[in-house]
Design a protein around this motif. Structure first.
Motif, PDB file in Angstrom:
ATOM      1  N   THR A   1       0.813  -1.223   0.000  1.00 54.76           N
ATOM      2  CA  THR A   1       0.000   0.000   0.000  1.00 54.76           C
ATOM      3  C   THR A   1       0.841   1.266   0.000  1.00 54.76           C
ATOM      4  N   MET A   2       2.119   1.142   0.313  1.00 50.61           N
ATOM      5  CA  MET A   2       3.004   2.311   0.371  1.00 50.61           C
ATOM      6  C   MET A   2       3.625   2.545  -1.005  1.00 50.61           C
ATOM      7  N   TRP A   3       2.766   2.632  -2.043  1.00 52.60           N
ATOM      8  CA  TRP A   3       3.260   2.683  -3.419  1.00 52.60           C
ATOM      9  C   TRP A   3       4.082   3.927  -3.769  1.00 52.60           C
ATOM     10  N   PRO A   4       3.899   5.088  -3.098  1.00 54.29           N
ATOM     11  CA  PRO A   4       4.754   6.219  -3.482  1.00 54.29           C
ATOM     12  C   PRO A   4       6.230   6.018  -3.158  1.00 54.29           C
ATOM     13  N   LEU A   5       6.531   5.059  -2.270  1.00 54.82           N
ATOM     14  CA  LEU A   5       7.916   4.810  -1.891  1.00 54.82           C
ATOM     15  C   LEU A   5       8.565   3.923  -2.950  1.00 54.82           C
ATOM     16  N   ILE A   6       9.271   4.572  -3.857  1.00 56.59           N
ATOM     17  CA  ILE A   6       9.883   3.878  -4.983  1.00 56.59           C
ATOM     18  C   ILE A   6      11.372   4.195  -5.039  1.00 56.59           C
ATOM     19  N   GLY A   7      12.087   3.402  -5.808  1.00 56.59           N
ATOM     20  CA  GLY A   7      13.508   3.635  -5.978  1.00 56.59           C
ATOM     21  C   GLY A   7      14.241   2.324  -6.184  1.00 56.59           C
ATOM     22  N   GLU A   8      15.519   2.418  -6.494  1.00 54.88           N
ATOM     23  CA  GLU A   8      16.321   1.227  -6.734  1.00 54.88           C
ATOM     24  C   GLU A   8      16.422   0.401  -5.464  1.00 54.88           C
ATOM     25  N   GLY A   9      16.202  -0.884  -5.619  1.00 57.11           N
ATOM     26  CA  GLY A   9      16.329  -1.794  -4.491  1.00 57.11           C
ATOM     27  C   GLY A   9      15.117  -1.862  -3.594  1.00 57.11           C
ATOM     28  N   ILE A  10      14.033  -1.155  -3.925  1.00 58.97           N
ATOM     29  CA  ILE A  10      12.832  -1.142  -3.093  1.00 58.97           C
ATOM     30  C   ILE A  10      11.813  -2.122  -3.674  1.00 58.97           C
ATOM     31  N   VAL A  11      11.366  -3.044  -2.826  1.00 59.25           N
ATOM     32  CA  VAL A  11      10.456  -4.109  -3.244  1.00 59.25           C
ATOM     33  C   VAL A  11       9.227  -4.102  -2.347  1.00 59.25           C
ATOM     34  N   ALA A  12       8.061  -4.314  -2.929  1.00 53.43           N
ATOM     35  CA  ALA A  12       6.825  -4.417  -2.148  1.00 53.43           C
ATOM     36  C   ALA A  12       6.678  -5.831  -1.608  1.00 53.43           C
ATOM     37  N   CYS A  13       6.360  -5.944  -0.334  1.00 49.92           N
ATOM     38  CA  CYS A  13       6.141  -7.250   0.279  1.00 49.92           C
ATOM     39  C   CYS A  13       5.291  -7.065   1.525  1.00 49.92           C
ATOM     40  N   ASP A  14       4.224  -7.831   1.627  1.00 50.76           N
ATOM     41  CA  ASP A  14       3.389  -7.803   2.818  1.00 50.76           C
ATOM     42  C   ASP A  14       4.015  -8.729   3.853  1.00 50.76           C
ATOM     43  N   VAL A  15       4.725  -8.156   4.820  1.00 49.25           N
ATOM     44  CA  VAL A  15       5.457  -8.979   5.791  1.00 49.25           C
ATOM     45  C   VAL A  15       4.529  -9.676   6.781  1.00 49.25           C
ATOM     46  N   GLU A  16       3.253  -9.324   6.770  1.00 48.13           N
ATOM     47  CA  GLU A  16       2.288 -10.045   7.606  1.00 48.13           C
ATOM     48  C   GLU A  16       1.831 -11.336   6.940  1.00 48.13           C
ATOM     49  N   ASP A  17       2.236 -11.544   5.700  1.00 46.28           N
ATOM     50  CA  ASP A  17       1.900 -12.732   4.923  1.00 46.28           C
ATOM     51  C   ASP A  17       3.146 -13.617   4.836  1.00 46.28           C
ATOM     52  N   ALA A  18       3.129 -14.746   5.543  1.00 46.11           N
ATOM     53  CA  ALA A  18       4.301 -15.610   5.610  1.00 46.11           C
ATOM     54  C   ALA A  18       4.719 -16.116   4.240  1.00 46.11           C
ATOM     55  N   GLN A  19       3.754 -16.379   3.378  1.00 48.88           N
ATOM     56  CA  GLN A  19       4.088 -16.900   2.052  1.00 48.88           C
ATOM     57  C   GLN A  19       4.847 -15.856   1.240  1.00 48.88           C
ATOM     58  N   GLN A  20       4.411 -14.605   1.296  1.00 48.66           N
ATOM     59  CA  GLN A  20       5.128 -13.559   0.569  1.00 48.66           C
ATOM     60  C   GLN A  20       6.558 -13.406   1.094  1.00 48.66           C
ATOM     61  N   VAL A  21       6.713 -13.484   2.404  1.00 47.42           N
ATOM     62  CA  VAL A  21       8.052 -13.374   2.988  1.00 47.42           C
ATOM     63  C   VAL A  21       8.928 -14.538   2.527  1.00 47.42           C
ATOM     64  N   ASP A  22       8.380 -15.754   2.525  1.00 45.21           N
ATOM     65  CA  ASP A  22       9.156 -16.917   2.085  1.00 45.21           C
ATOM     66  C   ASP A  22       9.555 -16.795   0.618  1.00 45.21           C
ATOM     67  N   GLU A  23       8.643 -16.307  -0.217  1.00 45.84           N
ATOM     68  CA  GLU A  23       8.949 -16.135  -1.637  1.00 45.84           C
ATOM     69  C   GLU A  23      10.053 -15.089  -1.832  1.00 45.84           C
ATOM     70  N   LEU A  24      10.026 -14.036  -1.016  1.00 39.01           N
ATOM     71  CA  LEU A  24      11.062 -13.010  -1.100  1.00 39.01           C
ATOM     72  C   LEU A  24      12.434 -13.600  -0.774  1.00 39.01           C
ATOM     73  N   TRP A  25      12.514 -14.372   0.305  1.00 42.38           N
ATOM     74  CA  TRP A  25      13.787 -14.979   0.688  1.00 42.38           C
ATOM     75  C   TRP A  25      14.240 -16.009  -0.341  1.00 42.38           C
ATOM     76  N   ALA A  26      13.294 -16.745  -0.903  1.00 46.09           N
ATOM     77  CA  ALA A  26      13.661 -17.728  -1.915  1.00 46.09           C
ATOM     78  C   ALA A  26      14.285 -17.056  -3.138  1.00 46.09           C
ATOM     79  N   LYS A  27      13.806 -15.872  -3.454  1.00 41.80           N
ATOM     80  CA  LYS A  27      14.309 -15.164  -4.630  1.00 41.80           C
ATOM     81  C   LYS A  27      15.683 -14.556  -4.383  1.00 41.80           C
TER      82      LYS A  27
END
Length: 339
Positions: free
Chosen positions: A33-59
């Motif tokens: 939801t914090m879409w205005p925060l953009i820039g190099e190295g910035i990724v959207a991830c819902d850290v309250e969602d364990a699956q999204q966090v796991d997918e981020l670490w897997a990548k």
């Protein structure tokens, strides 16, 4: 390296610091939801969602994490404890679980508001937490989560991080200045004391701890003790704002919601001993900018060369060892959000 909570002051400033050192090896995450925060190295991830966090670490296969996430909105946490738990505890559980699975180094940020406040001396690490707010209680739970999952993690209880915030409201300096800029009153407490730190000093500390890890819980407050009212006096003078906009009162006159801690200044000598040096310069660095009484900002208004640039140079940055000030939302988007 993963940095969480980049919408907040410590995370946002740390992201830009570590990107300047290590480039694309550093990733910072924000809520979708914090879409205005953009820039190099910035990724959207819902850290309250364990699956999204796991997918981020897997990548990205992170080898280290600086966990700066959470919500410090005291009133919101009081009114919605379930939200406070999700944002401050569940998110930490998800991040730390993934870090353990990938055997990543962990630095977790907690807060001085795990304490209620007292006046006889600064808090030491062996003092048991006794928070008066839901937010403080949830930060205690988050600490426990980290200790149980990774006893070798480094937990830093910080105070007020003094640096720019992305949205112009998240940090102490920006919230106070935002009121003054609109010629609106800002009421700050005369009996809530903190140990603020420049984000420049914090960033260098994080880098040192990543290179030479220590384990355990450490207080990471600055060397100068200030009340919230004194901090607002400093912002008022350096920014050149109307001194009549600043109002002060004791906590007892502010009402019960949200409850406020008192003097939660911390003794951080254990951290200094562990790393062999004092990591923090006083905020503000200039001793002449330390208020001496409740009317100090009226007198200084006639003596100090105030400006917006002075806020950047003296309050956002440590003039003794200055770092770069990251761009604000207005720097990236102009006046789009002020219309």
């Amino acid at each position: 390296m993963l940095i969480t909570g980049i919408a907040g002051v410590p995370g946002y400033n740390a992201l830009h610091y570590f990107r300047s050192l290590y480039g694309e090896q550093v990733i910072g995450i924000r809520q979708p939801t914090m879409w205005p925060l953009i820039g190099e190295g910035i990724v959207a991830c819902d850290v309250e969602d364990a699956q999204q966090v796991d997918e981020l670490w897997a990548k990205y296969q992170f080898a280290s994490v600086l966990n700066c996430g959470g919500s410090c909105r005291l009133k919101s946490c009081e009114l919605d404890p379930a939200m406070a738990h999700r944002v401050n505890v569940t998110s930490t559980e998800n991040i730390i679980r993934a870090a353990v699975r990938h055997d990543a180094q962990i630095i977790h940020l907690s807060i001085d508001l795990v304490y209620a406040g007292r006046e006889d001396r600064g808090y030491h690490e062996l003092d048991p937490p006794d928070p008066v707010t839901v937010y403080g209680a949830k930060m205690v739970e988050a600490e426990q989560t980290v200790r149980q999952a990774r006893p070798d993690a480094c937990i830093l209880r910080i105070s007020l991080p003094m640096g720019i915030s992305f949205n112009g409201h998240a940090g102490a300096i920006d919230w106070i200045a935002s009121r003054f800029k609109q010629s609106k009153p800002a009421t700050l407490y005369t009996d809530e004391a903190r140990t603020p730190t420049y984000t420049d000093c914090m960033n260098r500390l994080f880098a040192r701890l990543m290179a030479r890890p220590i384990q355990g819980t450490f207080h990471a407050g600055g060397t100068r003790q200030l009340t919230l009212y004194q901090i607002a006096q400093i912002v008022n003078v350096v920014g050149g704002y109307d001194p009549d906009c600043l109002q002060g009162c004791p906590r007892i006159e502010a009402g019960p919601m949200p409850p406020r801690a008192g003097d939660v200044t911390m003794d951080s000598s254990k951290l200094a001993d562990a790393i062999g040096l004092e990591p923090f310069d006083p905020w503000p660095a200039d001793d002449t900018l330390v208020p001496t009484d409740s009317r100090w900002h009226y007198r200084m208004a006639k003596q100090f060369a105030s400006s917006e640039s002075a806020v950047h140079e003296l309050l956002y940055r440590n003039p003794q060892q200055p770092g770069a000030v990251p761009p604000s939302r207005d720097d990236l988007w102009g006046n789009r959000f002020n219309q």
